[in-house]
Design an enzyme around this catalytic site. Sequence first.
Site, short mmCIF file in Angstrom:
data_model
loop_
_atom_site.label_atom_id
_atom_site.label_comp_id
_atom_site.label_asym_id
_atom_site.label_seq_id
_atom_site.Cartn_x
_atom_site.Cartn_y
_atom_site.Cartn_z
N ASN A 7 36.66 -15.26 20.80
CA ASN A 7 36.53 -15.16 19.34
C ASN A 7 36.31 -13.68 19.01
O ASN A 7 35.23 -13.15 19.24
CB ASN A 7 35.34 -16.02 18.90
CG ASN A 7 34.99 -15.85 17.43
OD1 ASN A 7 35.75 -15.26 16.66
ND2 ASN A 7 33.83 -16.36 17.04
N SER A 195 26.51 -15.22 24.11
CA SER A 195 26.24 -14.20 25.13
C SER A 195 26.81 -14.53 26.51
O SER A 195 26.18 -14.25 27.53
CB SER A 195 24.73 -13.91 25.21
OG SER A 195 24.28 -13.37 23.98
#
Length: 235
Positions: A7, A195
């Site tokens: 993304n 993350s």
Amino acid sequence: MKVIAGNWKMNLTLNEALNLADSIKTSNKNEIIIFPPSIYALKIKELLKDKNIKVGIQNVFYEEFGAFTGEISVPMVKSCNLDYILVGHSERRKFFYETDDVINKKIKKALSSNLNVILCVGETLSERESKKHFEVVKRQVLRAVEGIDNFKNLKIAYEPVWAIGTGINAKPEDANEMHHFIKEIINLYVLYGGSVNENNAYSLLSQNYIDGLLIGNSSLKKASFNKIIDIAELF
Ligand code: PGA
């Protein structure tokens, strides 16, 4: 099959985006998807036409055509032969006030047009700290799919808000527990996001219920993203 999705959010100039797209590895067994800024998507789709990499956009509106300045519709995405849309990312919920109801309308429209959807869900830090994370995620999932009975083209990404862009990923076992919980509500592919990088991808993908990864920051670095694609080949 694992799903590795990048993304890109609101990052990169056109040339940077084309260079990055061009450098991404392909896979014969896993599904690789990128979500560039929508203004670049068609060009990237053309660039990658001979490669096994899916291209999607990060948001879509639920109306088909009309006076909705700034929006992009499902028929537009289809007419560009794009493969996927992301719906309900926490940044859309937070900065653009997307509600569960809006998300439900978007998913309905996309699935009824046979577009592939990744629905993002996930709790905030305070929701986790007050032990409401299962309840919150359950609500987000159930409200998103209300009134829908064909889930063939739907996947879910579990992205705890506190893990997005913070460098603190969920512990693989904790993510796995939530994925298991989601699959008991609705048995779909569940990707983890928050993350993810080349150092934690292996331990995340090793978990039974983690079917793939949705990657923000690390998907903007060709070496990191390609390394994660390589790691996914091991499963
Ligand atoms: P991150 O973003 O990998 O930068 O944490 C993930 C996402 O928002 O999809």
